[in-house]
Design a protein around this motif. Sequence first.
Motif, PDB file in Angstrom:
ATOM      1  N   CYS A  54      -2.973  -1.325   5.502  1.00 54.71           N
ATOM      2  CA  CYS A  54      -1.932  -1.017   6.673  1.00 54.71           C
ATOM      3  C   CYS A  54      -1.582  -2.126   7.264  1.00 54.71           C
ATOM      4  O   CYS A  54      -2.248  -3.093   7.895  1.00 54.71           O
ATOM      5  N   THR A  93       6.986   5.052  15.838  1.00 56.11           N
ATOM      6  CA  THR A  93       5.931   4.547  14.867  1.00 56.11           C
ATOM      7  C   THR A  93       4.644   4.545  15.528  1.00 56.11           C
ATOM      8  O   THR A  93       4.696   4.613  16.794  1.00 56.11           O
ATOM      9  N   LEU A 120       7.934   8.585  12.265  1.00 62.11           N
ATOM     10  CA  LEU A 120       7.134   8.003  11.100  1.00 62.11           C
ATOM     11  C   LEU A 120       5.488   8.756  11.308  1.00 62.11           C
ATOM     12  O   LEU A 120       5.125   8.585  12.258  1.00 62.11           O
ATOM     13  N   ASN A 122       2.170  10.540   9.277  1.00 59.67           N
ATOM     14  CA  ASN A 122       1.267  10.928   7.904  1.00 59.67           C
ATOM     15  C   ASN A 122       1.179  12.424   7.866  1.00 59.67           C
ATOM     16  O   ASN A 122       0.702  13.107   6.657  1.00 59.67           O
ATOM     17  N   ARG A 150       9.876  11.221   8.796  1.00 58.56           N
ATOM     18  CA  ARG A 150       9.517  10.220   7.531  1.00 58.56           C
ATOM     19  C   ARG A 150       8.035  10.560   7.447  1.00 58.56           C
ATOM     20  O   ARG A 150       7.203   9.763   7.905  1.00 58.56           O
ATOM     21  N   SER A 152       4.683   9.687   5.422  1.00 62.02           N
ATOM     22  CA  SER A 152       4.038   8.399   4.535  1.00 62.02           C
ATOM     23  C   SER A 152       3.472   9.086   3.467  1.00 62.02           C
ATOM     24  O   SER A 152       2.230   9.552   3.490  1.00 62.02           O
ATOM     25  N   ASP A 154       2.230   7.781   0.120  1.00 58.87           N
ATOM     26  CA  ASP A 154       2.324   6.272  -0.713  1.00 58.87           C
ATOM     27  C   ASP A 154       2.658   6.360  -2.018  1.00 58.87           C
ATOM     28  O   ASP A 154       3.586   5.656  -2.625  1.00 58.87           O
ATOM     29  N   HIS A 161      -2.219   7.965  -4.194  1.00 55.85           N
ATOM     30  CA  HIS A 161      -2.068   8.043  -2.730  1.00 55.85           C
ATOM     31  C   HIS A 161      -3.510   8.198  -1.937  1.00 55.85           C
ATOM     32  O   HIS A 161      -3.568   7.214  -1.136  1.00 55.85           O
ATOM     33  N   ARG A 165      -5.489   6.191   1.022  1.00 55.33           N
ATOM     34  CA  ARG A 165      -5.770   6.794   2.375  1.00 55.33           C
ATOM     35  C   ARG A 165      -7.058   7.849   2.507  1.00 55.33           C
ATOM     36  O   ARG A 165      -7.093   8.281   3.591  1.00 55.33           O
ATOM     37  N   ALA A 190       8.301   8.078   2.792  1.00 53.12           N
ATOM     38  CA  ALA A 190       8.130   6.781   2.571  1.00 53.12           C
ATOM     39  C   ALA A 190       6.950   6.388   1.656  1.00 53.12           C
ATOM     40  O   ALA A 190       5.933   6.706   1.965  1.00 53.12           O
ATOM     41  N   ARG A 192       5.394   3.549  -1.298  1.00 55.95           N
ATOM     42  CA  ARG A 192       5.084   2.160  -1.772  1.00 55.95           C
ATOM     43  C   ARG A 192       5.224   1.613  -3.192  1.00 55.95           C
ATOM     44  O   ARG A 192       5.053   2.525  -4.061  1.00 55.95           O
ATOM     45  N   CYS A 318      13.111  -0.596   7.936  1.00 59.89           N
ATOM     46  CA  CYS A 318      12.279   0.369   8.394  1.00 59.89           C
ATOM     47  C   CYS A 318      12.915   1.595   8.973  1.00 59.89           C
ATOM     48  O   CYS A 318      12.767   2.543   9.332  1.00 59.89           O
TER      49      CYS A 318
END
Length: 320
Positions: A54, A93, A120, A122, A150, A152, A154, A161, A165, A190, A192, A318
């Motif tokens: 993070c 965020t 943003l 989760n 948005r 998260s 991953d 993921h 997490r 979003a 990664r 972002c």
Amino acid sequence: MDQSLRCRRHVTAGKFRDPALTAGGNPRATVALKRLRTLWFNTGTLCNIACVNCYIESSPANDALVYLSPDEVALYLDEIAALGWHVPEIGFTGGEPFMNPGFNRMCRMALERGHAVLVLTNAMQPMMRPQVQAGIRALAREFGTKITFRVSLDHWSAENHDALRGAGSFARTLQGMHWLRDIGARLNVAGRSLWNESEEETRAGFAGLFRMHDFNINAQDPAQTVIFPEIDENADVPEITTACWDILGKSPDSVMCATSRMVVKRKGAAHPVVLSCTLLPYDPQFELGRTLAESAARPVALNHPHCAKFCVLGGASCSA
């Protein structure tokens, strides 16, 4: 030799120390605020989970950035109006924004003033509390596509993921996304680029996931499915000189701090401050003053590895 390698190859040790000069003695690139398009508020670094890598080290124990209050957010919305600035987007965020007890009120204030809002999240337990859900449902009903969530996510696979997490987090996030979908909220994702996949493979994987769950998200649209470059604190990162703009074929106006600022409140501080961007919440050299006007008064020296890897070479932002 490819000219772009001048700005990518390894240079000597001692980088990112002098805001004016690189380790090689060259003028460091700077970025002026061209126009504020996105004002970010960090609602606090507390989060319901602690993720691997993070960038802001959010966790259930990290309150280095404390909860902003709705009244503090209102001060900056008032300043935007007083300055006569057209700021299309307000971003929120964390941490996890829905842990902040005043968060739904902050969103409403921004939306009522005509800004689009980007959240943003989760999409896990903090968002799923009944009182919080009631507020979100009202916002989605009243403001429609003016507010975007948005999420998260991953990776498109539960295995990858959850490796970042925690076990079961993929399923809980999908549950939250299902709920947002069912109330008609606008969803983005979003991800990664940590895994050994091409961007095309990653987007294809997300496209399959979105079809499976009937999510109205375009996996090929970088604004709807954002794939962030990884931030490795231990990686050797090049510095960006003033000459790099021409060598790389880039403009300072394309970098996030040309169009964004972020408001944070540090633990123990009497008031919030304005930072250059979302990625550098703890480095004091990127603190630009208490007001938006002060934050626009001087250019930002790209004196951090994130400036080079994430923004200039990675081309990431972002904002929506």
